[in-house]
Design an enzyme around this catalytic site. Structure first.
Site, PDB file in Angstrom:
ATOM      1  CE  LYS A  13      48.673 -42.829  35.046  1.00  0.00           C
ATOM      2  NZ  LYS A  13      49.851 -41.941  35.030  1.00  0.00           N
ATOM      3  NE  ARG A  88      46.192 -38.830  39.502  1.00  0.00           N
ATOM      4  CZ  ARG A  88      46.206 -39.019  38.181  1.00  0.00           C
ATOM      5  NH1 ARG A  88      45.286 -39.732  37.589  1.00  0.00           N
ATOM      6  NH2 ARG A  88      47.159 -38.483  37.460  1.00  0.00           N
ATOM      7  NE  ARG A 127      50.848 -35.700  28.795  1.00  0.00           N
ATOM      8  CZ  ARG A 127      50.416 -36.351  29.892  1.00  0.00           C
ATOM      9  NH1 ARG A 127      50.247 -37.668  29.882  1.00  0.00           N
ATOM     10  NH2 ARG A 127      50.182 -35.684  31.010  1.00  0.00           N
ATOM     11  NE  ARG A 160      47.114 -33.300  30.588  1.00  0.00           N
ATOM     12  CZ  ARG A 160      47.170 -34.441  31.259  1.00  0.00           C
ATOM     13  NH1 ARG A 160      47.085 -35.609  30.603  1.00  0.00           N
ATOM     14  NH2 ARG A 160      47.327 -34.456  32.560  1.00  0.00           N
ATOM     15  NE  ARG A 171      50.249 -33.575  36.044  1.00  0.00           N
ATOM     16  CZ  ARG A 171      50.688 -33.681  34.782  1.00  0.00           C
ATOM     17  NH1 ARG A 171      51.376 -32.714  34.226  1.00  0.00           N
ATOM     18  NH2 ARG A 171      50.427 -34.759  34.105  1.00  0.00           N
TER      19      ARG A 171
HETATM   20  P1  ADP Z   1      48.515 -37.934  33.939  1.00  0.00           P
HETATM   21  O1  ADP Z   1      48.332 -38.355  32.512  1.00  0.00           O
HETATM   22  O2  ADP Z   1      49.551 -36.899  34.081  1.00  0.00           O
HETATM   23  O3  ADP Z   1      48.707 -39.093  34.862  1.00  0.00           O
HETATM   24  P2  ADP Z   1      45.668 -37.538  34.209  1.00  0.00           P
HETATM   25  O4  ADP Z   1      45.187 -37.133  32.873  1.00  0.00           O
HETATM   26  O5  ADP Z   1      45.417 -38.919  34.655  1.00  0.00           O
HETATM   27  O6  ADP Z   1      47.203 -37.166  34.352  1.00  0.00           O
HETATM   28  O7  ADP Z   1      45.066 -36.564  35.294  1.00  0.00           O
HETATM   29  C1  ADP Z   1      45.191 -35.157  35.162  1.00  0.00           C
HETATM   30  C2  ADP Z   1      44.707 -34.479  36.439  1.00  0.00           C
HETATM   31  O8  ADP Z   1      43.319 -34.810  36.637  1.00  0.00           O
HETATM   32  C3  ADP Z   1      45.397 -34.908  37.721  1.00  0.00           C
HETATM   33  O9  ADP Z   1      46.596 -34.192  37.963  1.00  0.00           O
HETATM   34  C4  ADP Z   1      44.314 -34.618  38.752  1.00  0.00           C
HETATM   35  O10 ADP Z   1      44.240 -33.225  39.023  1.00  0.00           O
HETATM   36  C5  ADP Z   1      43.039 -34.995  38.011  1.00  0.00           C
HETATM   37  N1  ADP Z   1      42.698 -36.406  38.251  1.00  0.00           N
HETATM   38  C6  ADP Z   1      42.684 -37.405  37.331  1.00  0.00           C
HETATM   39  N2  ADP Z   1      42.330 -38.576  37.897  1.00  0.00           N
HETATM   40  C7  ADP Z   1      42.116 -38.302  39.215  1.00  0.00           C
HETATM   41  C8  ADP Z   1      41.752 -39.092  40.331  1.00  0.00           C
HETATM   42  N3  ADP Z   1      41.541 -40.407  40.228  1.00  0.00           N
HETATM   43  N4  ADP Z   1      41.628 -38.467  41.536  1.00  0.00           N
HETATM   44  C9  ADP Z   1      41.820 -37.144  41.663  1.00  0.00           C
HETATM   45  N5  ADP Z   1      42.182 -36.355  40.660  1.00  0.00           N
HETATM   46  C10 ADP Z   1      42.336 -36.912  39.435  1.00  0.00           C
HETATM   47  P1  ADP Z   2      50.422 -41.061  31.466  1.00  0.00           P
HETATM   48  O1  ADP Z   2      49.060 -41.393  30.933  1.00  0.00           O
HETATM   49  O2  ADP Z   2      50.954 -42.099  32.407  1.00  0.00           O
HETATM   50  O3  ADP Z   2      50.507 -39.688  32.044  1.00  0.00           O
HETATM   51  P2  ADP Z   2      51.239 -40.950  28.646  1.00  0.00           P
HETATM   52  O4  ADP Z   2      50.843 -42.257  28.077  1.00  0.00           O
HETATM   53  O5  ADP Z   2      50.410 -39.771  28.301  1.00  0.00           O
HETATM   54  O6  ADP Z   2      51.437 -41.075  30.238  1.00  0.00           O
HETATM   55  O7  ADP Z   2      52.755 -40.669  28.217  1.00  0.00           O
HETATM   56  C1  ADP Z   2      53.426 -39.497  28.653  1.00  0.00           C
HETATM   57  C2  ADP Z   2      54.336 -38.967  27.549  1.00  0.00           C
HETATM   58  O8  ADP Z   2      55.410 -39.897  27.337  1.00  0.00           O
HETATM   59  C3  ADP Z   2      53.648 -38.818  26.193  1.00  0.00           C
HETATM   60  O9  ADP Z   2      54.224 -37.733  25.542  1.00  0.00           O
HETATM   61  C4  ADP Z   2      53.972 -40.139  25.479  1.00  0.00           C
HETATM   62  O10 ADP Z   2      53.983 -39.983  24.060  1.00  0.00           O
HETATM   63  C5  ADP Z   2      55.360 -40.431  26.013  1.00  0.00           C
HETATM   64  N1  ADP Z   2      55.642 -41.863  26.142  1.00  0.00           N
HETATM   65  C6  ADP Z   2      54.772 -42.853  26.451  1.00  0.00           C
HETATM   66  N2  ADP Z   2      55.404 -44.047  26.502  1.00  0.00           N
HETATM   67  C7  ADP Z   2      56.713 -43.781  26.231  1.00  0.00           C
HETATM   68  C8  ADP Z   2      57.879 -44.600  26.117  1.00  0.00           C
HETATM   69  N3  ADP Z   2      57.831 -45.906  26.328  1.00  0.00           N
HETATM   70  N4  ADP Z   2      59.041 -43.987  25.826  1.00  0.00           N
HETATM   71  C9  ADP Z   2      59.109 -42.659  25.622  1.00  0.00           C
HETATM   72  N5  ADP Z   2      58.054 -41.833  25.706  1.00  0.00           N
HETATM   73  C10 ADP Z   2      56.865 -42.391  26.012  1.00  0.00           C
END
Ligand code: ADP
Ligand code: ADP
Ligand code: ZN
Length: 213
Positions: A13, A88, A127, A160, A171
């Site tokens: 995302k 979420r 990551r 992280r 998660r």
């Molecule tokens: P990821 O990249 O793994 O999807 P995020 O960076 O979006 O994770 O979120 C990291 C953490 O921040 C989540 O596991 C949650 O604890 C909190 N968080 C982020 N967005 C939300 C939301 N919309 N509602 C509740 N908690 C959130």
């Molecule tokens: P989210 O925001 O949904 O948690 P991220 O964009 O941070 O996801 O991506 C999660 C991990 O996967 C990062 O280490 C990123 O560099 C890697 N990644 C993202 N897109 C791809 C892809 N298409 N193929 C392989 N790895 C990816």
């Protein structure tokens, strides 16, 4: 244009949001990035959020809803925005719907990135995130040009706390329980497009572009 990027942790995302918002000239609103910024700033909100984030639980709905309500009123959101990691929960989605209705606005697209769990675990454990601009990289799949340094801003890359094995598992459970129901929620509203989230970054970007054209 107002759109939501939905999908499990590690689906890509943030990576796609950064590419899309640059191209469309709208801001990325990542509640995760905003919460981590609050933690760094040492605010009371940050202290409350950290307890949940570190163990892979969600931050309470009222906290994130307030962040989004305020952020979307900023002038740079006038032409739209991309929500990344929000909503979420169904409660958050309901609050968002009410907010948009109140403002006489509507949601244009909800894109859900689909990636199998075993791939998510590999993506999340490798990551590395930029402390400065929040860009994400991967030790194998999306390497920075110089190890430990962000390509975009030169910031330091770190792992992280919630990208370690036990928090990752928690998660994914949280996602399945609290967030996955949003897929049906938005499907019923006829705004959902599901996208295969596996493949190289440009290929996935092109799939999203096609879905929202
Ligand atoms: P990821 O990249 O793994 O999807 P995020 O960076 O979006 O994770 O979120 C990291 C953490 O921040 C989540 O596991 C949650 O604890 C909190 N968080 C982020 N967005 C939300 C939301 N919309 N509602 C509740 N908690 C959130
Ligand atoms: P989210 O925001 O949904 O948690 P991220 O964009 O941070 O996801 O991506 C999660 C991990 O996967 C990062 O280490 C990123 O560099 C890697 N990644 C993202 N897109 C791809 C892809 N298409 N193929 C392989 N790895 C990816
Ligand atoms: Zn950076």
């Amino acid at each position: 244009m107002k759109m939501i990027l939905l999908g499990p942790p590690g689906a890509g995302k943030g990576t796609q949001a950064k590419m899309l918002t640059e191209a469309f000239g709208i801001p990325q609103i990542s509640t995760g990035d905003m919460l981590r910024a609050a933690i760094r700033a040492g605010s009371e909100l940050g202290r409350q959020a950290k307890v949940n984030i570190d163990v892979g639980h969600l931050v309470p709905d009222n906290v994130v809803v307030r962040l989004v309500e305020e952020r979307t009123l900023q002038p740079d959101c006038a032409r739209g925005y991309m929500l990344d990691g929000f909503p979420r929960t169904v409660a958050q989605a309901d609050t968002l719907a009410a907010m948009l209705l109140r403002r006489g606005e509507r949601l244009d697209h909800v894109i859900c990135l689909e990636v199998p769990s075993e791939v998510l675990v590999v993506r999340l454990s490798g990551r590395r995130t930029c402390r400065q601009c929040a860009a994400s990289f991967h030790l194998e799949f999306n390497k920075p040009q110089t190890a430990g340094v962000c390509d975009k801003c030169g910031g330091e890359l770190y792992q992280r706390a919630d990208d370690r094995e036990d928090a990752i598992r928690a998660r994914l459970v949280t996602y399945a329980k609290d967030t996955a129901p949003l897929i049906d929620y938005y499907r019923k509203l006829n705004v959902l497009r599901t996208i295969d989230g596996q493949g190289d970054l440009r290929t996935i970007y092109a799939r999203i572009e096609r879905a929202i054209a």
